[in-house]
Design a protein around this motif. Structure first.
Motif, PDB file in Angstrom:
ATOM      1  N   ALA A 366     -24.316 -14.496   2.590  1.00 32.31           N
ATOM      2  CA  ALA A 366     -22.926 -14.597   3.028  1.00 32.31           C
ATOM      3  C   ALA A 366     -22.458 -16.043   3.003  1.00 32.31           C
ATOM      4  CB  ALA A 366     -22.784 -14.016   4.434  1.00 32.31           C
ATOM      5  N   SER A 367     -23.254 -16.935   3.589  1.00 31.64           N
ATOM      6  CA  SER A 367     -22.858 -18.344   3.647  1.00 31.64           C
ATOM      7  C   SER A 367     -22.867 -18.971   2.256  1.00 31.64           C
ATOM      8  CB  SER A 367     -23.791 -19.119   4.581  1.00 31.64           C
ATOM      9  OG  SER A 367     -25.145 -18.978   4.193  1.00 31.64           O
ATOM     10  N   GLY A 368     -23.854 -18.617   1.428  1.00 33.24           N
ATOM     11  CA  GLY A 368     -23.920 -19.172   0.079  1.00 33.24           C
ATOM     12  C   GLY A 368     -22.762 -18.710  -0.781  1.00 33.24           C
ATOM     13  N   GLY A 369     -22.448 -17.410  -0.737  1.00 36.53           N
ATOM     14  CA  GLY A 369     -21.348 -16.887  -1.530  1.00 36.53           C
ATOM     15  C   GLY A 369     -20.019 -17.480  -1.133  1.00 36.53           C
ATOM     16  N   MET A 370     -19.776 -17.588   0.162  1.00 32.54           N
ATOM     17  CA  MET A 370     -18.510 -18.160   0.613  1.00 32.54           C
ATOM     18  C   MET A 370     -18.419 -19.651   0.273  1.00 32.54           C
ATOM     19  SD  MET A 370     -16.602 -18.010   4.309  1.00 32.54           S
ATOM     20  CE  MET A 370     -18.116 -18.230   5.216  1.00 32.54           C
ATOM     21  N   SER A 371     -19.525 -20.362   0.389  1.00 35.13           N
ATOM     22  CA  SER A 371     -19.517 -21.789   0.069  1.00 35.13           C
ATOM     23  C   SER A 371     -19.201 -22.019  -1.395  1.00 35.13           C
ATOM     24  CB  SER A 371     -20.878 -22.413   0.418  1.00 35.13           C
ATOM     25  OG  SER A 371     -21.126 -22.336   1.797  1.00 35.13           O
ATOM     26  N   ILE A 372     -19.763 -21.174  -2.276  1.00 39.05           N
ATOM     27  CA  ILE A 372     -19.475 -21.296  -3.705  1.00 39.05           C
ATOM     28  C   ILE A 372     -18.000 -21.010  -3.966  1.00 39.05           C
ATOM     29  CG2 ILE A 372     -19.921 -20.306  -5.978  1.00 39.05           C
ATOM     30  CD1 ILE A 372     -22.802 -19.791  -5.047  1.00 39.05           C
ATOM     31  N   ALA A 373     -17.501 -19.919  -3.379  1.00 42.15           N
ATOM     32  CA  ALA A 373     -16.115 -19.518  -3.610  1.00 42.15           C
ATOM     33  C   ALA A 373     -15.135 -20.578  -3.111  1.00 42.15           C
ATOM     34  CB  ALA A 373     -15.829 -18.182  -2.928  1.00 42.15           C
ATOM     35  N   LEU A 374     -15.347 -21.073  -1.897  1.00 40.16           N
ATOM     36  CA  LEU A 374     -14.416 -22.064  -1.347  1.00 40.16           C
ATOM     37  C   LEU A 374     -14.581 -23.417  -2.020  1.00 40.16           C
ATOM     38  CD1 LEU A 374     -14.439 -21.205   2.477  1.00 40.16           C
ATOM     39  CD2 LEU A 374     -12.778 -20.569   0.727  1.00 40.16           C
ATOM     40  N   GLY A 375     -15.810 -23.742  -2.425  1.00 38.65           N
ATOM     41  CA  GLY A 375     -16.014 -24.989  -3.151  1.00 38.65           C
ATOM     42  C   GLY A 375     -15.267 -24.999  -4.463  1.00 38.65           C
ATOM     43  N   ALA A 376     -15.194 -23.836  -5.112  1.00 37.24           N
ATOM     44  CA  ALA A 376     -14.518 -23.746  -6.407  1.00 37.24           C
ATOM     45  C   ALA A 376     -13.016 -23.558  -6.272  1.00 37.24           C
ATOM     46  CB  ALA A 376     -15.112 -22.591  -7.211  1.00 37.24           C
ATOM     47  N   LEU A 377     -12.579 -22.824  -5.252  1.00 42.84           N
ATOM     48  CA  LEU A 377     -11.181 -22.404  -5.191  1.00 42.84           C
ATOM     49  C   LEU A 377     -10.488 -22.734  -3.859  1.00 42.84           C
ATOM     50  CD1 LEU A 377     -11.782 -18.848  -6.718  1.00 42.84           C
ATOM     51  CD2 LEU A 377     -10.813 -20.816  -7.913  1.00 42.84           C
ATOM     52  N   GLY A 378     -11.215 -23.333  -2.925  1.00 37.95           N
ATOM     53  CA  GLY A 378     -10.649 -23.569  -1.598  1.00 37.95           C
ATOM     54  C   GLY A 378      -9.376 -24.381  -1.613  1.00 37.95           C
ATOM     55  N   ASP A 379      -9.338 -25.451  -2.426  1.00 35.81           N
ATOM     56  CA  ASP A 379      -8.139 -26.294  -2.468  1.00 35.81           C
ATOM     57  C   ASP A 379      -6.942 -25.540  -3.042  1.00 35.81           C
ATOM     58  OD1 ASP A 379      -9.402 -26.129  -4.916  1.00 35.81           O
ATOM     59  OD2 ASP A 379      -8.859 -28.153  -5.551  1.00 35.81           O
ATOM     60  N   ILE A 380      -7.214 -24.628  -3.988  1.00 35.95           N
ATOM     61  CA  ILE A 380      -6.132 -23.827  -4.574  1.00 35.95           C
ATOM     62  C   ILE A 380      -5.566 -22.868  -3.537  1.00 35.95           C
ATOM     63  CG2 ILE A 380      -5.595 -22.076  -6.322  1.00 35.95           C
ATOM     64  CD1 ILE A 380      -7.700 -23.380  -8.099  1.00 35.95           C
ATOM     65  N   TYR A 381      -6.460 -22.246  -2.748  1.00 35.33           N
ATOM     66  CA  TYR A 381      -5.984 -21.298  -1.739  1.00 35.33           C
ATOM     67  C   TYR A 381      -5.222 -22.013  -0.626  1.00 35.33           C
ATOM     68  CZ  TYR A 381      -8.518 -17.473  -3.903  1.00 35.33           C
ATOM     69  OH  TYR A 381      -8.942 -16.514  -4.779  1.00 35.33           O
ATOM     70  N   LEU A 382      -5.637 -23.218  -0.271  1.00 34.94           N
ATOM     71  CA  LEU A 382      -4.894 -23.972   0.741  1.00 34.94           C
ATOM     72  C   LEU A 382      -3.492 -24.296   0.224  1.00 34.94           C
ATOM     73  CD1 LEU A 382      -4.809 -25.347   3.484  1.00 34.94           C
ATOM     74  CD2 LEU A 382      -5.789 -27.391   2.422  1.00 34.94           C
ATOM     75  N   GLN A 383      -3.408 -24.660  -1.045  1.00 34.12           N
ATOM     76  CA  GLN A 383      -2.103 -24.942  -1.654  1.00 34.12           C
ATOM     77  C   GLN A 383      -1.223 -23.694  -1.659  1.00 34.12           C
ATOM     78  OE1 GLN A 383      -2.384 -26.588  -5.596  1.00 34.12           O
ATOM     79  NE2 GLN A 383      -0.218 -26.279  -6.026  1.00 34.12           N
ATOM     80  N   LYS A 384      -1.827 -22.554  -1.976  1.00 34.11           N
ATOM     81  CA  LYS A 384      -1.078 -21.296  -1.980  1.00 34.11           C
ATOM     82  C   LYS A 384      -0.615 -20.928  -0.569  1.00 34.11           C
ATOM     83  CE  LYS A 384      -2.859 -19.002  -6.124  1.00 34.11           C
ATOM     84  NZ  LYS A 384      -1.534 -18.708  -6.685  1.00 34.11           N
ATOM     85  N   ALA A 385      -1.453 -21.226   0.422  1.00 27.55           N
ATOM     86  CA  ALA A 385      -1.072 -20.940   1.803  1.00 27.55           C
ATOM     87  C   ALA A 385       0.193 -21.697   2.172  1.00 27.55           C
ATOM     88  CB  ALA A 385      -2.218 -21.324   2.750  1.00 27.55           C
TER      89      ALA A 385
END
Length: 457
Positions: A366-385
């Motif tokens: 769970a922690s590894g999958g979320m870390s990969i996802a947010l590491g790759a796309l976290g800044d994009i999702y924050l911008q979309k927010a």
């Protein structure tokens, strides 16, 4: 197309070989380099030293204090008998006719207070076995009961939980562990209610068909000496401190803290307030626990040392998975994958949940999958927010909940460990365990996404 094939092959081998028992410390860098070779558009050795290892170190820098302190806190609570005291108190109050509920609540309270999932499983299993045997409930439902209380609503959904899955989104979205409390309560309620209903229904059906606890000749469970356990009031105090102090610091102290000086470190108070609050709360709780339970601890130094050493493998494993994900992120072929994820119709909360859940399933973490996802796309999702007026807190809670679905597929390390502790097999117990930790949490995440789309935070 060759680059896409390399990414798919790399991910498939990661999942398969991890299930076969090969450590991700070896798999993550090797398979990341395999994907680089297929891509052909980035240098091999630089991808290892300047991408994999840099992001490995960055993750360890950000989250090692939480892994370290969480492991020490769990070890103190375990060695002192505090975890067993809480579980025994709950089971005694509820009685044998509510054995399943007692086990779920015992695990839930402990994990919500910051005790690690593995410590909880070891502490609660002997009590669960005694309760199930006395009530003649089939033993094969014990793993699902423990997993429901430990791996679901208290790990990802309930606001304030100090588990690492709830801490990872904080620096990405500038949130605290108490982000999106109503979404968390809604999702947690679906997980708890749905899981409890399922296990109760299934166990009653099995018992009506004449199935009992069963004959388990290799079961080696020692009777618990309750006379040396700390009182329930003393045992629950450190957990209350973790939750309460974490809330007060994040909401009232660091929430109004002037952290302008943090600019020289390339960060801001919004990115660190959640982690700082949790660090202080865990340190204070460890100190309080040691003071309260000193007579129950045979050797305080040994307990603290073992807890600290036990945190190393967990943080290094997850850091390796993060390093792997960031190598994949640099490949030209990943741009196509990212575009496909972001093109998922509907609110971006859906694509966030999908990417997080899929990667958690592939890595078995769970922690590894979320870390990969947010590491790759976290800044994009924050911008979309910001662009769409969606609260970053909603992204935090959805990401946390989504990582707790496909992560517990059969190859997951926690699943394998839990079945080993209880002496049961995938064939005997995984169908019910998977319903409670995979199917129902995915449903809860969907419900939370719908609620967030309606403005609930």
């Amino acid at each position: 197309m060759l680059g896409i094939f390399g990414i798919i092959l790399s991910l498939g081998l990661l999942m398969f070989l991890a299930y076969r028992g090969i450590t991700v410390l070896i798999l993550a860098p090797l398979l990341a380099m395999l994907a680089v070779l297929f891509s052909g558009d980035v240098p091999l050795l630089a991808s290892y030293t300047e991408v994999f290892m840099v992001n490995f170190a960055g993750y360890a820098k950000a989250y090692f204090p939480l892994f370290l302190l969480g492991a020490i806190f769990g070890k103190v609570m375990d060695d002192a008998g505090a975890a067993k005291s809480i579980a025994h108190f709950i089971t005694k109050k509820l009685g044998k006719d509510k054995a399943i509920l007692a086990v779920v609540l015992s695990c839930g309270i402990l994990t919500y207070g910051g005790v690690s999932l593995f410590v909880v499983a070891f502490a609660v299993y002997p009590i669960a076995a005694a309760l199930f045997r006395e009530a003649n409930i089939p033993k094969r439902f014990i793993p699902a009961s423990i997993a429901l209380g430990s791996f679901t609503f208290t790990m990802t959904a309930l606001p304030g939980t100090p588990q690492i899955q709830n801490a990872i989104p904080m620096p990405f979205f500038g949130t605290t562990a108490w982000a999106a409390p109503f979404l968390g309560l809604i999702g947690g309620g679906v997980m708890f209610g749905g899981g409890l209903t399922w296990i109760t229904f299934r166990s009653k059906k099995a018992m009506a068909a004449g199935e009992g606890y069963g004959n388990h000749p290799n079961e080696n469970i020692k009777d618990m000496d309750q006379s040396n356990l700390p009182s329930f009031a003393a045992a629950i105090l450190p957990i209350i401190i973790v939750l309460g102090l974490n809330f007060v610091l994040g909401k009232f102290y660091f929430g109004n803290y002037d952290g302008a000086y943090l600019e020289q470190y390339g960060t801001s108070i919004d990115k660190v307030k959640g982690i700082w609050s949790l660090i202080i709360a865990l340190v204070v709780s460890i100190v309080v626990a040691i003071i309260f339970f000193k007579k129950n601890l045979a050797d305080v130094k040994d307990t603290v040392n073992k807890g600290a050493i036990g945190s190393l493998l967990a943080i290094i494993n997850t850091s390796s998975e993060v390093g792997y994900g960031n190598v994949i992120k640099t490949l030209g072929a990943f741009a196509l994958v990212k575009s496909a994820i972001l093109a998922i119709p509907g609110t971006p909360l859906i694509s966030l949940a999908a990417s997080t859940s899929i990667l958690a399933g592939i890595t078995g973490s769970a922690s590894g999958g979320m870390s990969i996802a947010l590491g790759a796309l976290g800044d994009i999702y924050l911008q979309k927010a910001v662009e769409l007026g969606i609260s970053p807190q909603a992204f935090h809670r959805i990401a946390a909940m989504a990582c707790g679905g496909l992560d517990t597929l059969p190859h997951n390390g926690a699943v394998i460990t839990l079945l080993g502790i209880t002496g049961l097999t995938h064939k005997e117990s995984y169908a019910d365990l998977g319903m409670c930790t995979v199917v129902i949490p995915l449903g809860a995440t969907i419900v939370a996404i719908i609620a967030a789309s309606l403005g609930v935070v």
